[in-house]
Design an enzyme around this catalytic site. Structure first.
Site, PDB file in Angstrom:
ATOM      1  N   HIS A 134       5.687  -7.928   1.326  1.00 28.27           N
ATOM      2  CA  HIS A 134       4.313  -8.193   0.890  1.00 28.27           C
ATOM      3  C   HIS A 134       4.159  -9.569   0.249  1.00 28.27           C
ATOM      4  O   HIS A 134       3.072 -10.159   0.291  1.00 28.27           O
ATOM      5  CB  HIS A 134       3.864  -7.123  -0.106  1.00 28.27           C
ATOM      6  CG  HIS A 134       3.810  -5.746   0.493  1.00 28.27           C
ATOM      7  ND1 HIS A 134       3.811  -4.600  -0.269  1.00 28.27           N
ATOM      8  CD2 HIS A 134       3.764  -5.329   1.784  1.00 28.27           C
ATOM      9  CE1 HIS A 134       3.765  -3.538   0.515  1.00 28.27           C
ATOM     10  NE2 HIS A 134       3.741  -3.953   1.766  1.00 28.27           N
ATOM     11  N   HIS A 372       9.119   2.148   0.874  1.00 31.48           N
ATOM     12  CA  HIS A 372       8.695   1.230   1.939  1.00 31.48           C
ATOM     13  C   HIS A 372       9.168  -0.193   1.703  1.00 31.48           C
ATOM     14  O   HIS A 372       8.876  -1.081   2.503  1.00 31.48           O
ATOM     15  CB  HIS A 372       7.180   1.264   2.116  1.00 31.48           C
ATOM     16  CG  HIS A 372       6.398   0.999   0.867  1.00 31.48           C
ATOM     17  ND1 HIS A 372       6.360  -0.234   0.250  1.00 31.48           N
ATOM     18  CD2 HIS A 372       5.622   1.813   0.105  1.00 31.48           C
ATOM     19  CE1 HIS A 372       5.583  -0.178  -0.818  1.00 31.48           C
ATOM     20  NE2 HIS A 372       5.129   1.056  -0.938  1.00 31.48           N
ATOM     21  N   HIS A 373       9.883  -0.430   0.613  1.00 34.45           N
ATOM     22  CA  HIS A 373      10.537  -1.715   0.362  1.00 34.45           C
ATOM     23  C   HIS A 373       9.552  -2.886   0.364  1.00 34.45           C
ATOM     24  O   HIS A 373       9.881  -3.991   0.810  1.00 34.45           O
ATOM     25  CB  HIS A 373      11.663  -1.967   1.369  1.00 34.45           C
ATOM     26  CG  HIS A 373      12.489  -0.763   1.683  1.00 34.45           C
ATOM     27  ND1 HIS A 373      13.065   0.015   0.701  1.00 34.45           N
ATOM     28  CD2 HIS A 373      12.796  -0.169   2.864  1.00 34.45           C
ATOM     29  CE1 HIS A 373      13.706   1.027   1.266  1.00 34.45           C
ATOM     30  NE2 HIS A 373      13.551   0.940   2.576  1.00 34.45           N
ATOM     31  N   CYS A 374       8.334  -2.645  -0.119  1.00 39.73           N
ATOM     32  CA  CYS A 374       7.294  -3.678  -0.139  1.00 39.73           C
ATOM     33  C   CYS A 374       7.035  -4.225   1.265  1.00 39.73           C
ATOM     34  O   CYS A 374       6.806  -5.425   1.446  1.00 39.73           O
ATOM     35  CB  CYS A 374       7.647  -4.814  -1.101  1.00 39.73           C
ATOM     36  SG  CYS A 374       7.788  -4.311  -2.819  1.00 39.73           S
ATOM     37  N   ALA A 375       7.083  -3.336   2.246  1.00 35.42           N
ATOM     38  CA  ALA A 375       6.823  -3.727   3.637  1.00 35.42           C
ATOM     39  C   ALA A 375       6.098  -2.584   4.339  1.00 35.42           C
ATOM     40  O   ALA A 375       6.593  -2.021   5.327  1.00 35.42           O
ATOM     41  CB  ALA A 375       8.129  -4.076   4.346  1.00 35.42           C
TER      42      ALA A 375
END
Length: 418
Positions: A134, A372-375
């Site tokens: 992100h 979601h691992h900032c994705a």
């Protein structure tokens, strides 16, 4: 700092990281497989910060007393060491608080009419990829909103790599922003190809290098990118310190992002003139001890040798991909081969939520990331709400990979098999 190592002497390396000796609440020794989120720090980094704070702490670029001089020397010497580590010149590096701030700095400047990065006529195109964290997506969304530009992106192949056939660039494209290594799939971007395509249409390139700088030799001049960003805490360094690289000729004409003290030449009640780069972009009191710590981390990795680091981590990643792939019901989200592959290994387990995988592994003392691992867009591309991710660093061992695989098997037996 001295460090005596035979080619990747893992015992010596692991001895530099006291936290790795910790026994976790389940009674098992820590296996830290979450360096893609934040890495652990060696004693050499901790000692460098402490030594600075107890002997030379002072305000940088201010006054004329000895502590100020020593602090300024340490700060600028750190800039030189970090620049050398990534194949850049010292005056091309700006210190920020993290890579997210570095990327926001660049995107903000692209929207400033004092910088000729965009036309401002509403016809500009900004390009990124569906793989992005992100931090390398939302700033470009905001820039597009502010200047009326169109945001477009390269798609992702089924094995988690940038789909170069999914987008054609034209002269309306002003910036192409992409990650060197995906923080989810581990895919390594074809940097030189993307840079060449951008140059053909006159666009500038922005590289998110957070997942590559700690894990392989990186030569930013050799890669030819215009901008790059990475964080200290992912490369064995302190929290609160990030780096922005920009080519000298660009940095010299860029207007500032933040304003205030330390970044000025003259100030009147009517107007201000700004200091040359990079000081122009370092408003306020800088994070001096963190720069000292990050420079120590760069020297530590350099003493080991980044080619040796890369080779060791490739062995770990290959073992993880192979071991997890042998488990019926486990799916790797990303390349299965080691060609163009970095450290993160994300996966899902049929019938078992990623958070349950993480909990079982935590019970075994194995630390991984879940979510979601900032994705989020990338996870939507694969119709997934969450994945589990193991990510490796120079201090990890094959035994820890075996513990990861054993923990996933245990979780599958407990949750997923009748």
């Amino acid at each position: 700092m001295t460090i005596s190592l035979t080619p990747l002497d893992l015992s010596a390396i692991r001895a530099d990281f006291p936290i790795l000796k910790r026994v976790m609440r389940g009674g098992n020794q820590l296996a830290y497989l979450d360096s893609g989120a934040t890495s652990q720090r060696p004693v050499q980094v901790l000692d460098a910060e402490r030594e600075f704070l107890v002997t030379s702490n002072g305000a940088v670029h201010r006054g004329a007393h000895q502590l100020m001089e020593e602090a300024t020397d340490a700060y600028e010497r750190g800039r030189v060491d970090i620049a050398a580590f990534i194949g850049a010149a010292a005056d091309e590096l700006v210190f920020t608080k993290n890579a997210t701030e570095s990327l926001n700095l660049v995107s903000y400047v692209f929207g400033d009419n004092r910088f000729e990065g965009t036309s401002g006529d509403g016809g500009d195109v900004i390009v990124t990829t569906e793989l992005e964290h992100h931090a390398n997506l939302i700033p470009w969304q905001e820039l597009a909103r502010r200047i009326g530009a169109t945001l477009r992106w390269y798609g992702v192949t089924d094995d988690g790599q940038i789909d170069l056939d999914s987008l054609q660039l034209d002269e309306r494209v002003k910036v192409v922003a992409f990650s060197h290594h995906s923080n989810v799939t581990g895919a390594v971007a074809p940097v030189r190809e993307l840079v060449a395509r951008a140059k053909e249409v006159g666009a500038l390139t922005v590289l998110d290098a957070c997942q590559s700088v700690p894990h392989q030799p990186v030569d930013l001049h050799g890669l030819g990118v215009d901008f790059a960003a990475f964080s200290g805490h992912k490369m064995l360094g302190p929290n609160g310190i990030g780096v922005l690289y920009a080519r000298r000729e660009l940095l010299s004409v860029m207007p500032p992002f933040l304003t205030g003290g330390s970044m000025i030449e003259t100030v009147t009640m009517e107007s201000t003139t700004y200091a040359p780069a990079p000081q122009r972009f370092e408003a306020g009191t800088p994070m001096t001890s963190q720069v000292v710590g990050l420079a120590a981390a760069a020297r530590y990795l350099d003493a080991i040798g980044m080619k040796a680091v890369e080779a060791h981590e490739r062995e770990l990643v290959a073992a993880a991909v192979e071991g997890l792939s042998r488990i019926d019901g486990v799916r790797i989200i990303g390349p299965k081969s080691m060609e163009n592959r970095g450290s993160p290994v994300s996966f899902v387990v049929d019938g078992v939520h990623a958070h349950d995988i993480g909990q079982v592994l935590d019970d075994d003392g194995v630390a991984v990331r879940v979510g979601h691992h900032c994705a989020l867009p990338l996870h939507r591309r694969f119709a997934l709400a969450a994945t589990a991710r193991a990510s490796f660093a120079v201090y990890n061992t094959v035994d820890e990979v075996d513990r990861l695989v054993a923990g996933v098997l245990r979780a599958l037996d407990f949750f997923g098999r009748e």
